[in-house]
Design a protein around this motif. Structure first.
Motif, PDB file in Angstrom:
ATOM      1  N   GLU A   7     -12.277   0.878   1.186  1.00  0.00           N
ATOM      2  CA  GLU A   7     -12.975   2.107   0.829  1.00  0.00           C
ATOM      3  C   GLU A   7     -13.259   2.156  -0.677  1.00  0.00           C
ATOM      4  O   GLU A   7     -14.329   2.606  -1.106  1.00  0.00           O
ATOM      5  N   LEU A   8     -12.303   1.660  -1.490  1.00  0.00           N
ATOM      6  CA  LEU A   8     -12.497   1.625  -2.942  1.00  0.00           C
ATOM      7  C   LEU A   8     -13.670   0.722  -3.310  1.00  0.00           C
ATOM      8  O   LEU A   8     -14.507   1.080  -4.147  1.00  0.00           O
ATOM      9  N   ARG A  55      -2.234  -0.631  -3.981  1.00  0.00           N
ATOM     10  CA  ARG A  55      -1.527  -1.403  -2.962  1.00  0.00           C
ATOM     11  C   ARG A  55      -0.016  -1.101  -3.015  1.00  0.00           C
ATOM     12  O   ARG A  55       0.632  -0.895  -1.970  1.00  0.00           O
ATOM     13  N   GLN A  56       0.542  -1.063  -4.210  1.00  0.00           N
ATOM     14  CA  GLN A  56       1.982  -0.807  -4.327  1.00  0.00           C
ATOM     15  C   GLN A  56       2.330   0.618  -3.892  1.00  0.00           C
ATOM     16  O   GLN A  56       3.344   0.853  -3.230  1.00  0.00           O
ATOM     17  N   TYR A  57       1.460   1.586  -4.255  1.00  0.00           N
ATOM     18  CA  TYR A  57       1.653   2.977  -3.831  1.00  0.00           C
ATOM     19  C   TYR A  57       1.659   3.044  -2.301  1.00  0.00           C
ATOM     20  O   TYR A  57       2.548   3.652  -1.679  1.00  0.00           O
ATOM     21  N   ALA A  58       0.635   2.409  -1.660  1.00  0.00           N
ATOM     22  CA  ALA A  58       0.510   2.464  -0.206  1.00  0.00           C
ATOM     23  C   ALA A  58       1.698   1.796   0.477  1.00  0.00           C
ATOM     24  O   ALA A  58       2.242   2.315   1.464  1.00  0.00           O
ATOM     25  N   ASP A  59       2.138   0.642  -0.029  1.00  0.00           N
ATOM     26  CA  ASP A  59       3.289  -0.041   0.560  1.00  0.00           C
ATOM     27  C   ASP A  59       4.545   0.828   0.483  1.00  0.00           C
ATOM     28  O   ASP A  59       5.371   0.837   1.403  1.00  0.00           O
ATOM     29  N   THR A  60       4.697   1.568  -0.612  1.00  0.00           N
ATOM     30  CA  THR A  60       5.895   2.375  -0.800  1.00  0.00           C
ATOM     31  C   THR A  60       5.938   3.567   0.160  1.00  0.00           C
ATOM     32  O   THR A  60       6.997   3.912   0.688  1.00  0.00           O
ATOM     33  N   VAL A  61       4.761   4.194   0.393  1.00  0.00           N
ATOM     34  CA  VAL A  61       4.739   5.374   1.269  1.00  0.00           C
ATOM     35  C   VAL A  61       4.472   4.995   2.720  1.00  0.00           C
ATOM     36  O   VAL A  61       4.364   5.863   3.589  1.00  0.00           O
ATOM     37  N   GLY A  62       4.328   3.699   3.026  1.00  0.00           N
ATOM     38  CA  GLY A  62       4.280   3.244   4.404  1.00  0.00           C
ATOM     39  C   GLY A  62       2.924   3.325   5.073  1.00  0.00           C
ATOM     40  O   GLY A  62       2.839   3.575   6.276  1.00  0.00           O
ATOM     41  N   ILE A  63       1.805   3.141   4.320  1.00  0.00           N
ATOM     42  CA  ILE A  63       0.480   3.091   4.950  1.00  0.00           C
ATOM     43  C   ILE A  63      -0.187   1.781   4.567  1.00  0.00           C
ATOM     44  O   ILE A  63       0.205   1.122   3.607  1.00  0.00           O
ATOM     45  N   LYS A  64      -1.227   1.404   5.349  1.00  0.00           N
ATOM     46  CA  LYS A  64      -1.900   0.129   5.127  1.00  0.00           C
ATOM     47  C   LYS A  64      -2.818   0.211   3.912  1.00  0.00           C
ATOM     48  O   LYS A  64      -3.677   1.095   3.827  1.00  0.00           O
ATOM     49  N   ALA A  65      -2.637  -0.739   3.008  1.00  0.00           N
ATOM     50  CA  ALA A  65      -3.416  -0.707   1.760  1.00  0.00           C
ATOM     51  C   ALA A  65      -4.803  -1.306   1.933  1.00  0.00           C
ATOM     52  O   ALA A  65      -5.727  -0.962   1.187  1.00  0.00           O
ATOM     53  N   ASP A  66      -4.989  -2.205   2.904  1.00  0.00           N
ATOM     54  CA  ASP A  66      -6.280  -2.902   3.028  1.00  0.00           C
ATOM     55  C   ASP A  66      -7.429  -1.935   3.286  1.00  0.00           C
ATOM     56  O   ASP A  66      -8.529  -2.076   2.739  1.00  0.00           O
ATOM     57  N   THR A  86      -5.256  10.801   0.660  1.00  0.00           N
ATOM     58  CA  THR A  86      -4.517  10.083   1.693  1.00  0.00           C
ATOM     59  C   THR A  86      -3.141   9.647   1.181  1.00  0.00           C
ATOM     60  O   THR A  86      -2.114   9.809   1.859  1.00  0.00           O
ATOM     61  N   LEU A  87      -3.108   9.111  -0.024  1.00  0.00           N
ATOM     62  CA  LEU A  87      -1.835   8.672  -0.597  1.00  0.00           C
ATOM     63  C   LEU A  87      -0.910   9.857  -0.873  1.00  0.00           C
ATOM     64  O   LEU A  87       0.306   9.794  -0.658  1.00  0.00           O
ATOM     65  N   GLN A  88      -1.491  10.957  -1.350  1.00  0.00           N
ATOM     66  CA  GLN A  88      -0.678  12.139  -1.654  1.00  0.00           C
ATOM     67  C   GLN A  88      -0.046  12.712  -0.391  1.00  0.00           C
ATOM     68  O   GLN A  88       1.131  13.086  -0.377  1.00  0.00           O
ATOM     69  N   ASN A  89      -0.832  12.777   0.712  1.00  0.00           N
ATOM     70  CA  ASN A  89      -0.298  13.288   1.972  1.00  0.00           C
ATOM     71  C   ASN A  89       0.832  12.402   2.490  1.00  0.00           C
ATOM     72  O   ASN A  89       1.862  12.888   2.985  1.00  0.00           O
TER      73      ASN A  89
END
Length: 308
Positions: free
Chosen positions: A71-72, A55-66, A7-10
């Motif tokens: 899921e983790l 969380r920082q990765y998700a914030d940078t690419v513009g998706i919700k980290a919660d 998800t993060l890679q996409n």
């Protein structure tokens, strides 16, 4: 089930970010970014940094980290249940083998060893007593000889030693007074220079963008000292000077580390993995960076150093 790394890679590819771009933006090392995208979370420094980096990765690419963190947590819970349900068959087999071996040992072997020990016990006791008596006599005789030699030599040397020691002591006292006065002058001058440099020092926030903060340091010292202290937990921190990495590490609770910046530094960058338990002082003066968004855990700080 959501594939966190995929998800993060996409999302990164949709933003047209390379791994090098993401490393530059988040200050997370490239090898950790690759491990996240491959779901290899064991390669990261610890559970706290797994969550912080995701969380920082998700914030940078513009998706919700919660959602990703939930899921983790779900995956981690299932993994623990599977580990507890596995049967340690090999351990059981080894335990049974040891138990059988212990049961197969005959009492006769134990009794034979005990009989041998009791047979030699009187001899051992006698030899030990004789050794103790001989040693005591030797030490008493040797001690008496040393005392007699000391008494004879002290009467001959006492007069000359008193005269020479008095001369040496007077010389030492005069030289120590000179050294102490010069050292006190040096200490007072160095302390006055450091106090002058920190008195006029001022740190001002000039820009805020998400987790990135920019400050201006005016009236700095010639060689600025940055001290990191962890209070209330462990924290990962790093600092780079003029774009070059200077130090990075994880400080345990109560630990500290001081970095002295080279003379002529125009800017330095600080990355904090757990800013809520990290204290920073610049030239002995507290850097209150939590004034800007105190709830933020991971943050990037850029300090531009004004010329004197």
């Amino acid at each position: 089930m959501t594939d966190i790394g995929k998800t993060l890679q996409n999302a990164r590819n949709e933003k047209h970010y390379t791994l090098d771009d993401l490393q530059q933006i988040t200050k997370i090392q490239k090898r950790y970014l690759i491990a996240i995208e491959e779901n290899n979370f064991d390669a990261l420094p610890g559970d706290f940094y797994v969550r912080a980096f995701i969380r920082q990765y998700a914030d940078t690419v513009g998706i919700k980290a919660d959602k990703l963190l939930s899921e983790l947590d779900e995956q981690a819970g299932k993994k623990k249940v599977e580990e507890t349900e596995e049967e340690p068959t090999e351990a059981k087999t080894r335990t049974e083998a040891v138990r059988r071996q212990q049961q197969s040992s005959t009492p006769s072997q134990v009794s034979q060893s005990f009989d041998k020990f009791m047979h030699y016990l009187p001899t051992i006791i006698i030899v030990g007593v004789v050794v103790i008596i001989i040693g005591s006599i030797y030490f008493v005789v040797a001690g008496n000889k040393k005392e007699a030699n000391r008494a004879a030599s002290s009467t001959n040397v006492s007069i000359s030693s008193d005269v020479s020691s008095s001369k040496k002591s007077s010389k030492k006292e005069s030289s120590s007074e000179e050294v102490s006065s010069s050292s006190s002058k040096k200490e007072s001058s160095s302390s006055s220079e450091s106090s002058k440099s920190s008195k006029g020092q001022k740190i001002t926030n000039t820009a805020v963008s998400g987790s990135r903060f920019t400050y201006s340091l005016t009236s700095p010292a010639k060689k600025n000292k940055i001290k990191f202290t962890s209070k209330g937990g462990s924290a990962w921190s790093s600092i780079s000077v003029n774009g070059t990495a200077n130090w990075q590490g994880t400080l345990q609770n109560g630990a500290s580390h001081t970095v002295t910046l080279p003379e002529g530094t125009t800017s330095f960058n600080i990355s904090l993995g757990n800013s809520n338990v990290t204290n920073i002082t610049i030239n002995g003066k507290k850097f209150d960076f939590l004034k800007e968004n105190s709830t933020l855990t991971v943050r990037q700080i850029t300090v531009n150093v004004a010329s004197e």
